[in-house]
Design an enzyme around this catalytic site. Structure first.
Site, short mmCIF file in Angstrom:
data_model
loop_
_atom_site.label_atom_id
_atom_site.label_comp_id
_atom_site.label_asym_id
_atom_site.label_seq_id
_atom_site.Cartn_x
_atom_site.Cartn_y
_atom_site.Cartn_z
CG HIS A 241 15.23 18.23 -74.21
ND1 HIS A 241 13.90 18.53 -74.07
CD2 HIS A 241 15.85 19.41 -74.45
CE1 HIS A 241 13.71 19.83 -74.23
NE2 HIS A 241 14.88 20.39 -74.46
CG HIS B 248 13.31 25.87 -70.28
ND1 HIS B 248 12.15 26.60 -70.51
CD2 HIS B 248 13.83 25.60 -71.50
CE1 HIS B 248 11.98 26.75 -71.81
NE2 HIS B 248 12.98 26.16 -72.43
#
Length: 251
Positions: free
Chosen positions: A12, A54
């Site tokens: 991730h 992000h």
């Protein structure tokens, strides 16, 4: 018949909790643990450079402040995106997709490129990220596994389908909605990506029966990861790249 060429485990945001997310240091960390697939977030700067981040703002993961959509890439590249995680990562920049693609190709890493548009830029981000991903990975004639595009934004993934029709797509959900079949079919998705917290065995079976592959995020417990794989989940995305190693879920 459709195939799923991706490994059981994806790191991730590159290095999970062990390195600053969405950086080359993170990708190097994931690779150092033997992982062969990384997930990361791609968005646009004010001057339409595709780079990794992000959030819509830069303060959580850098020493900067403000909305990324209002910053040119030269400004973003000058920020320290590593110190927030650990002093040894001081000066680590937010890389461009081009830099990340080169690293993935050199390191033999499969990539899940999550399209992460800032507000109001869904279609534009999807179009540009899709086209850039297709162009950058096409430069590697030895690449066996195409990058997987995904997004929570239907509009972004729809635009990516237009600009990169040959790349596989996965639609992201937190909780799988009632109309998941219609949405994934309309986008020609290879996969459905969902939070593991809202998956159960019956739902996994329905999704698989519809001909879709499944990526579950963000799974940080090894027993839970093994349970999901038993149910039929194809790939686990994890922050605990040390605990859930690249071979931990092999049959």
């Amino acid at each position: 018949m459709k195939s799923w060429p991706y490994p059981r485990v994806a790191a991730h945001r590159g290095g999970g909790t062990l390195a600053p997310e969405n950086t080359l240091a993170g990708l190097r960390t994931g690779a150092s643990f033997g992982h062969t697939m990384v997930e990361f977030d791609a968005k646009l700067s004010a001057d339409n450079v595709v780079f990794l981040l992000h959030d819509d703002t830069v303060e959580r993961t850098s020493n900067g402040y403000g909305a990324a959509a209002h910053m040119r890439y030269a400004e973003l590249a000058a920020l320290d995106a590593g110190s927030w995680r650990d002093a040894r990562f001081a000066g680590e920049p937010m890389p461009t997709l081009a830099q990340v693609a080169a690293f993935c190709r050199e390191s033999g890493l499969a990539a899940n490129v999550e399209i992460k548009p800032c507000a109001g830029r869904d279609a534009e981000t999807g179009r540009i990220v899709g086209a850039e991903t297709a162009r950058l990975w096409a430069e590697d004639t030895k690449a066996d596994i195409a990058p997987l595009l995904s997004s929570f934004s239907y509009a972004a993934l729809e635009a990516a389908r237009e600009s990169a029709p040959d790349l596989p797509r996965g639609l992201l959900f937190e909780r799988v909605p009632a109309d998941w079949r219609a949405q994934t079919a309309a986008l020609g998705c290879l996969s459905l990506h969902a939070s593991h917290r809202h998956l159960d065995e019956a739902l996994v079976e329905r999704i698989k029966s519809a001909g879709l592959f499944i990526l579950a995020y963000t799974v940080n417990d090894l027993d839970r990861a093994r349970q999901l794989v038993r149910w039929g989940v194809d790939t686990i995305c994890t922050d605990r790249i040390d605990l859930i190693g690249p071979r931990a879920l092999d049959d």
